[in-house]
Enzyme design. Structure first.
Site, PDB file in Angstrom:
ATOM      1  NE  ARG A 243     -10.232  -5.339   0.806  1.00 42.55           N
ATOM      2  CZ  ARG A 243      -9.448  -4.185   1.306  1.00 42.55           C
ATOM      3  NH1 ARG A 243      -9.948  -3.075   1.907  1.00 42.55           N
ATOM      4  NH2 ARG A 243      -8.046  -4.353   1.238  1.00 42.55           N
TER       5      ARG A 243
ATOM      6  CB  CYS B   6     -14.022   1.140   0.597  1.00 44.28           C
ATOM      7  SG  CYS B   6     -13.315   2.806   0.758  1.00 44.28           S
TER       8      CYS B   6
ATOM      9  CG  ASP C 118     -13.654   6.442  -0.747  1.00 43.43           C
ATOM     10  OD1 ASP C 118     -13.629   6.059   0.716  1.00 43.43           O
ATOM     11  OD2 ASP C 118     -12.574   6.285  -1.423  1.00 43.43           O
TER      12      ASP C 118
ATOM     13  CD  GLN D  17     -13.048  -1.705  -0.297  1.00 38.88           C
ATOM     14  OE1 GLN D  17     -12.147  -1.636   0.504  1.00 38.88           O
ATOM     15  NE2 GLN D  17     -14.257  -2.198  -0.248  1.00 38.88           N
TER      16      GLN D  17
ATOM     17  CG  HIS E 196      -8.629   0.110  -2.718  1.00 37.17           C
ATOM     18  ND1 HIS E 196      -7.822  -1.013  -2.323  1.00 37.17           N
ATOM     19  CD2 HIS E 196      -9.080   0.491  -1.366  1.00 37.17           C
ATOM     20  CE1 HIS E 196      -7.833  -1.287  -1.091  1.00 37.17           C
ATOM     21  NE2 HIS E 196      -8.573  -0.136  -0.522  1.00 37.17           N
TER      22      HIS E 196
ATOM     23  NE  ARG F   7      -4.004   0.515   2.041  1.00 37.08           N
ATOM     24  CZ  ARG F   7      -5.062   0.593   2.566  1.00 37.08           C
ATOM     25  NH1 ARG F   7      -5.026   1.423   3.626  1.00 37.08           N
ATOM     26  NH2 ARG F   7      -6.089   0.105   2.022  1.00 37.08           N
TER      27      ARG F   7
END
Ligand code: CP
Ligand code: NVA
Length: 325
Positions: free
Chosen positions: A313, A285, A245, A153, A150, A123
């Site tokens: 996830r 998310c 988000d 996700q 991402h 990440r």
């Protein structure tokens, strides 16, 4: 691990057998609809096995290194637990504690880690750094979030929609808010599975133009419709899935006050979702900034699937690890 995929649930398929061993997962654009379907099939299968306490230790003796330049709750914990449940081992590597943080190159780090590990999850900020790591590593590299993408996700998001709706193709997703990493990956995810997506963002905060172009290319094969617009009501009208988000992503904290003003008309609240289908589901998310991009009434309400989404996830990433490593 080779996965056979079926046409149940209306998946769009390529050749029947999917083998992803040794591949990187940097961006969903790099995967065929059939490969994404196979990951989702295995994710559902592994979830069922976990719930029934059926052991599935396909990664015994394997180790995943997890490099973090940014904070994380879900990604760190779900990848760590995923490796444990698959019989493998994981190592948390804070970028500050690595020689990377003192100037050792990504290339050299990739070469060295390839001698110890079976896979790397990273990440970070720059997407190009993850591409560089993957280029010089001999082992699979998984993108655990960059400023651009991402993908893990979005696989969990698709799994959640599939569980709730029984299909993906032909549904409509509305993404409301910042055209950020999550939005970019949703564009690819929807394009690959044949789900229509309407993104409503203010001018200056639209998703990356090159991502939109590539997603539209992907959508030709699946018939997905991609609309990039400004009006949140238009995006949400008739949507099966409403997604938002944070307005300021990690690394944009300094812009938070400005963004709060710009994005105020993009809040997901009862007025906005009244335009969605009566049985719409809400995804985020997480982490959420309650009272900004979404209000409590929606995220805690009967249409919210965010806790299943967070749980998935784990299952989606187990599928990714089991197939790649
Ligand atoms: N959704 C997500 O990636 O959460 P974390 O930042 O907690 O990993
Ligand atoms: N867009 C958010 C997602 C966090 C999981 C960020 O990059 O901070």
């Amino acid at each position: 691990m080779q996965i056979y995929i079926s046409e149940k649930r209306g998946f769009i398929l390529g050749p029947g057998k999917v083998d992803l061993k040794g591949r990187d997962l940097l961006c969903l654009h790099d995967f065929t609809p059939g490969e994404i379907a196979a990951i989702l099939e295995l994710a559902g299968d592994l979830k069922e096995k976990q719930k029934k306490s059926i052991p599935h230790p396909s990664l015994q003796g394997k180790t995943l290194g997890m490099i973090f330049y940014k904070s994380s709750t879900r990604t760190r914990v779900s990848f760590e637990v995923a490796m444990y449940q698959l019989g493998g081992y994981s190592l948390f590597l804070n970028s500050n504690d690595l020689q990377l943080g003192r100037g050792e190159t990504i290339q050299d780090t990739a070469r060295v880690l390839s001698r110890y590990l079976d896979g790397i999850m990273i990440r970070t900020f720059e997407h190009a750094e993850v591409e560089e790591l993957a280029k010089y590593a001999d082992i699979p590299v998984v993108n655990g979030l960059t400023d651009m993408q991402h993908p893990c996700q979005i696989l969990a998001d698709l799994q959640t929609v599939l569980e709730r709706k029984g299909r993906l193709k032909g549904l409509k997703m509305a993404y409301v808010g910042d055209g950020n990493n999550v939005c970019n990956s949703l564009l690819f995810g929807c394009a690959k599975v044949g789900m229509d997506i309407a993104v409503a963002s203010p001018d200056g905060y639209k998703p990356d133009a090159e991502v939109v172009r590539q997603a539209r290319e992907d959508a030709v094969a699946t018939g997905a419709r991609i609309d990039i617009i400004t009006d949140p009501v238009e995006a949400v009208t008739g949507a099966d899935v409403v997604v938002t988000d944070v307005w300021a992503s990690m690394g944009q904290e300094i812009e938070r006050a400005l963004r709060a003003r710009v994005f105020a008309p993009y809040q997901v609240n009862p007025g906005l979702v009244s335009h969605a289908k009566p049985d719409y589901i809400f995804l985020h998310c997480l982490p959420a900034h309650r009272g900004e991009e979404v209000v409590d009434e929606i995220i805690d309400g009967p249409h919210s699937a965010v806790w299943d989404e967070a749980e998935n996830r784990l299952h989606a990433q187990k599928a990714i690890l089991a197939m790649l490593l």
